[in-house]
Motif scaffolding. Structure first.
Motif, short mmCIF file in Angstrom:
data_model
loop_
_atom_site.label_atom_id
_atom_site.label_comp_id
_atom_site.label_asym_id
_atom_site.label_seq_id
_atom_site.Cartn_x
_atom_site.Cartn_y
_atom_site.Cartn_z
N ARG A 185 0.78 -1.18 -0.01
CA ARG A 185 0.07 0.10 -0.15
C ARG A 185 0.79 1.21 -0.01
O ARG A 185 0.75 2.26 -0.76
CB ARG A 185 -0.89 0.02 1.28
N ARG B 218 2.36 1.68 -3.22
CA ARG B 218 1.44 2.36 -4.49
C ARG B 218 1.28 3.64 -4.06
O ARG B 218 1.02 4.47 -5.28
CB ARG B 218 0.00 1.59 -4.30
N VAL C 105 -16.02 2.04 7.75
CA VAL C 105 -14.83 1.10 7.64
C VAL C 105 -15.14 0.21 8.99
O VAL C 105 -15.33 0.83 10.16
CB VAL C 105 -13.72 1.79 7.94
N ASP C 106 -14.80 -1.17 8.89
CA ASP C 106 -15.12 -2.18 9.87
C ASP C 106 -14.30 -1.80 11.09
O ASP C 106 -14.80 -1.65 12.21
CB ASP C 106 -14.68 -3.36 9.51
N ILE C 107 -12.79 -1.82 10.81
CA ILE C 107 -12.05 -1.43 11.81
C ILE C 107 -10.99 -0.72 11.58
O ILE C 107 -10.14 -1.03 10.47
CB ILE C 107 -11.74 -2.84 12.43
N ARG D 58 -7.06 0.30 11.28
CA ARG D 58 -6.35 -0.84 11.81
C ARG D 58 -5.27 -0.38 12.83
O ARG D 58 -4.81 0.77 12.89
CB ARG D 58 -5.21 -0.93 10.54
N LEU E 150 -9.16 -8.39 12.43
CA LEU E 150 -10.06 -7.73 11.58
C LEU E 150 -11.48 -8.21 11.89
O LEU E 150 -11.73 -9.21 12.50
CB LEU E 150 -9.88 -8.16 10.07
N THR E 151 -12.54 -7.55 11.68
CA THR E 151 -13.96 -8.07 11.90
C THR E 151 -14.50 -8.90 10.58
O THR E 151 -14.33 -8.33 9.52
CB THR E 151 -14.99 -6.85 11.96
N ALA F 204 -13.66 -9.79 5.08
CA ALA F 204 -13.43 -8.65 6.03
C ALA F 204 -12.94 -7.35 5.64
O ALA F 204 -11.98 -7.17 4.35
CB ALA F 204 -12.08 -8.85 7.23
N GLN F 205 -13.38 -6.34 5.68
CA GLN F 205 -13.06 -5.13 4.68
C GLN F 205 -12.23 -4.16 5.59
O GLN F 205 -12.53 -3.56 6.58
CB GLN F 205 -14.30 -3.98 4.41
N ALA F 206 -11.02 -4.11 5.45
CA ALA F 206 -9.97 -3.31 5.86
C ALA F 206 -9.76 -2.01 5.26
O ALA F 206 -10.68 -1.91 4.32
CB ALA F 206 -8.46 -3.90 5.78
N PRO F 207 -9.42 -0.85 5.74
CA PRO F 207 -9.21 0.41 5.20
C PRO F 207 -9.06 0.23 3.71
O PRO F 207 -9.40 1.12 3.04
CB PRO F 207 -8.36 1.25 6.03
N THR F 208 -7.75 -0.49 3.33
CA THR F 208 -7.43 -0.27 2.03
C THR F 208 -7.48 -1.65 1.25
O THR F 208 -7.13 -1.67 0.06
CB THR F 208 -5.66 0.19 1.92
N GLU F 209 -7.63 -2.62 1.89
CA GLU F 209 -7.92 -3.94 1.12
C GLU F 209 -9.27 -4.71 1.65
O GLU F 209 -9.52 -4.56 2.90
CB GLU F 209 -6.62 -4.80 1.29
N TRP G 269 -10.21 -8.47 2.60
CA TRP G 269 -9.64 -9.92 2.95
C TRP G 269 -10.69 -10.83 2.81
O TRP G 269 -11.81 -10.79 3.18
CB TRP G 269 -9.18 -9.84 4.60
#
Lengths: 658, 174
Positions: free
Chosen positions: A618, A621, A645-647, A649, B15-16, B91-96, B98
């Motif tokens: 990331r 990029r 956003v779920d979580i 990081r 991750l969730t 799982a949706q992470a901020p940039t990718e 999973w």
């Protein structure tokens, strides 16, 4: 990039009156401009839409020479066999003309033979009649076939290089083919074959200049039109893939620019460029296209705005800050326009090393072993040969042809720098070449086969975006170093992977290192149940710019994957691996011949690697996006953050073991 | 080395994770049952022929083997299906994004949003009947095997919208 359109659909743009104007440039070979200087080069006259040129009339015969040889052999081999066996046995030569001739009589047989020959010549001429090319201001088009018609086209502004193909038979007959290397061109290159040699040379020069100008025009257009309306035009060319029950959707379909270019159809490269449009910085085209489902521009319409939207998308997404076409100004400055547009020869592999590499290759060693075994068998038990030889001959032929293929690909192998990247050329009888644009290299693999260690030989292959497996097999494709020194590997790394952190030390360690000592993380000891020999070699290392994977004990491999080129990263684990707490780690890049996975790592290390790699990728990029001045790729982070956003990081990446 | 039974050992716990719809279990079961029945029918042909007396020589015991094996295999698969479906997750992470799948052969894939070339939603007659759809992510690599089968239609649409939006935001050229 082009596809056959079965069914013989008539070409739309022929005048209704009859034949389009077709001239025969091969006939007037008067234009033998000396290939010395490009100063007095007359500019290319673009053809009108209905003007087509024919290729050289010998073309179909040169192309199907193998068929002709097979035919002659099929008819003649019985006679030859008779004569040969008679000669061997010392008998008087009596040719048995065979059954068919006796049945129909000699005269009729000869008549039939002539008839077949005439038919073949007629078919050849028919095929020649329908083989035409056209050079307009924007495209080179090539049509062939009278029953199944094929049209291929290449956009001049996307042409990266034009080569004069030198194959054996055409070379003897004074013919030449022009081969176009096209960016985003999909799996195959456009080949204009065959023209008179002098005409081909002249045309090549003119086309290089024309391609340069076309690319400049495109750039100017795209700069002028960086606004929303161009995005709307782009929308017209987005071909969405609807699923079976019509419910859906996608962004643009197709990934590698393999777009069917049937008559009047979408531009091969234009279509590909349009696919990237939704992601473009100004790309307002994407959201509506996705929201409304299929936006399907009629094929005819898609090709209409070549000047605006398509160009815009094409140049905006091009990986170079400027563009990766042919830089004719540079070429002219160095006087390179005449034969090759190469700036500098990086190296040529000496013939001695090529031969050495062949001698030390697996097929050659196998061949030697088989010969030794045969000799022993002959001494011990002479009759065995009678049985062995007939069975061994096909295998031997296979081995020899494999060796010959290698020889062709490495004989006189020369790597040169061209404005868009590097070009490789090699060949003993059939010279081949291939252009690799620097920005499109996705992965690189250095191999040191076991036997080459004697003289320190390395082989390097790359994976290039847009060059699939088919072309790699027939041309030089992915090979950038058939056999070379460690120093040459270093030069290639610097040329093809100009990364902020030089991957060279890691690659060297990847080839030499064994065990967990250095910067590489290797398989744990328990992985020896899977890899009894290589477990101490299997491993990976990464720095801020790239990931380096190594494997193999006797034949050693090290692959480099720049972080900003990785597509996705996967961990996988089978039941046995789970018992041993192991997992395999794979990086996905575009299709090619570089291995980008390591098996049987410790599961925790593998998980860390995946996490860490995606973090680094990331960052890489974003760095590349910022470097290109592509505002969209950077500022858009704020746009993305308003989505739930779920979580977030928490915390940084888990640090790897040093 | 103790073998762990932690089903999420491969995937990062930070991750969730979301699972696919429980209705997908039924859809998969249905699918599997139909294929099992069809295959059993196909491999039972010799037995049937023997039973009907078309084949002389009586009913040999080993003629029962193929249908028995196929049926047993099908039953085992049926029993595993619920666990298989539960193993699928994203799982949706901020940039990718999973994705994980697999019960015996597990895979965890990370797909950066910026690498998605397009997102495809597809559905078949069975999935449609359950109001489900599959979401497939396409990158420039054929190796990216990123399929999320059996999401509820609304969730699939929402995911597609989100992925598209984030994809645009993070897109980088090849």
């Amino acid at each position: 990039m082009a596809c056959a359109t079965p069914g013989g659909q008539p070409f739309g743009d022929q005048p209704a009156g009859g034949q389009p104007f077709v001239d025969q440039p091969w006939a007037d070979t008067a234009d033998t401009t000396s290939p010395g200087r490009s100063g007095g080069l007359e500019p290319l006259q673009p053809d009108a839409p209905d003007v087509w040129h024919r290729v050289h009339p010998l073309t179909p015969f040169v192309r199907s020479w193998l068929l002709l040889v097979a035919l002659v052999w099929g008819i003649g081999h019985t006679f030859v066999e008779d004569i040969v066996s008679a000669l061997i046995k010392g008998e008087p030569i009596s040719v048995d003309v065979g059954g068919p001739v006796q049945v129909v009589g000699a005269g009729l047989f000869i008549a039939l033979l002539c008839g077949v020959l005439g038919l073949l010549i007629g078919l050849g001429l028919l095929s020649w009649w329908f083989t035409r090319y056209q050079i307009t201001r924007e495209h080179v088009r090539f049509r062939s076939g009278w029953f199944f018609r094929t049209q291929r086209q290449a956009r001049l502004d996307r042409v990266q290089g034009i080569d004069i193909e030198r194959k054996f038979l055409p070379r003897i007959l004074g013919l030449a083919a022009l081969k176009f290397d096209v960016a985003d061109g999909g799996s195959s290159v456009l080949e204009l074959s065959y023209l008179g040699r002098d005409h081909a040379r002249l045309l090549r020069k003119q086309l290089l200049v024309a391609s340069h100008e076309a690319a400049d025009d495109a750039l100017a257009v795209s700069r002028g039109q960086r606004t929303g309306d161009s995005a709307i035009l782009a929308q017209g060319t987005v071909e969405s893939a609807a699923s079976a029950d019509g419910s859906v959707v996608g962004q643009a379909g197709g990934t590698s620019g393999k777009v069917a270019a049937s008559e009047g159809g979408a531009l091969p490269t234009g279509g590909a460029a349009a696919h990237t449009a939704p992601w473009d910085s100004s790309g307002t085209a994407a959201a509506p296209a996705a929201g409304t489902g299929a936006v399907r521009g009629a094929p005819g319409e898609a090709s209409i705005p070549p000047g605006a939207a398509v160009e815009e998308a094409g140049t905006a997404s091009s990986s170079m800050p400027d563009r990766d076409g042919v830089d004719v100004r540079v070429a002219r400055k160095y006087g390179l326009l005449t034969e090759k547009d190469e700036l500098r020869q990086v190296f040529t592999v000496p013939t001695g090393r090529v031969l050495l590499s062949l001698v030390c290759s697996v097929p050659a060693v196998l061949l030697a072993l088989v010969l030794v075994a045969a000799a022993v068998a002959w001494v011990v038990y002479p009759d065995a040969l009678l049985v062995l030889v007939p069975t061994a001959v096909p295998m031997l032929l296979g081995v020899v042809s494999g060796l010959y293929g290698r020889l062709e690909k490495s004989w006189g192998f020369t790597l040169s720098e061209v404005p868009s990247g590097v070009r490789s050329r090699a060949g003993l009888f059939n010279e081949r070449s291939s252009t690799i644009p620097t920005g499109r290299v996705q992965a690189l693999e250095v191999t040191r086969p076991a036997l080459w260690r004697i003289f320190g030989g390395h082989r390097v292959v790359v994976t290039t975006a847009g060059k699939g497996g088919a072309e790699a097999a027939e041309g030089l494709g992915s090979l950038v170093l058939p056999v070379g020194t460690a120093e040459q590997v270093r030069v290639i790394l610097a040329l093809l992977l100009p990364l902020p952190d030089d991957p060279e030390p890691l690659v060297t360690e990847g080839l030499d290192g064994v065990g967990d000592g250095g910067r590489f993380t290797t398989s744990p000891r328990r992985a020896r149940w899977f890899d009894p020999v290589t477990w101490r070699r299997t491993g990976f290392a990464m720095d801020d710019s790239s990931l380096v994977l190594r494997r193999g004990r006797l034949s050693r491999h090290a692959s480099v994957v720049p972080h900003h080129k990785t597509q996705s990263v996967a961990l996988s684990q089978g039941p046995l691996e789970r018992r041993l707490r192991l997992a395999s780690f794979a990086v996905h890049v575009t299709a090619g011949s570089v291995t980008t996975s390591v098996d049987h790592l410790d599961v925790d290390r593998a998980r860390e690697a995946q996490w860490r790699q995606s973090e680094l990728a990331r960052a890489a990029r974003e760095r590349v996006g910022a470097h290109r001045g592509n505002a969209g790729a950077v500022t858009s982070d704020t746009r993305g953050s308003d989505v739930a956003v779920d979580i977030p990081r928490a915390g940084g990446p888990v640090p790897l073991r040093p | 080395m103790p073998a762990t039974n932690d089903p999420h050992e491969l995937s990062p716990a930070e991750l969730t994770w979301h699972r696919v719809s429980p209705r997908y279990v039924t859809a998969r079961l249905l699918n599997r049952m139909v294929t099992t029945v069809i295959w059993t029918a196909i491999v039972s042909v010799p037995v049937l022929l023997a039973l009907l007396g078309v084949w002389s020589g009586g009913v040999q015991w080993w003629l029962w083997l193929p249908p028995a094996v196929v049926l047993a295999w099908g039953v085992v698969q049926l029993c595993l299906t619920p666990r298989r479906v539960r193993a699928i997750g994203y799982a949706q992470a901020p940039t990718e994004l999973w994705l994980r799948k697999g019960l015996f052969f597990r895979t965890v894939t990370v797909v950066p949003y910026g690498r998605m070339q397009y997102v495809e939603i597809s559905t078949g007659p069975v999935l449609n009947a359950f109001g489900l759809a599959s979401v497939t992510l396409h990158t420039a690599s054929a190796g990216t095997d990123a399929v999320l089968p059996g999401l509820p239609r609304e969730e699939a649409d929402r995911l597609r919208e989100q992925l598209t939006e984030r994809g645009e935001a993070h897109m980088v050229g090849l």
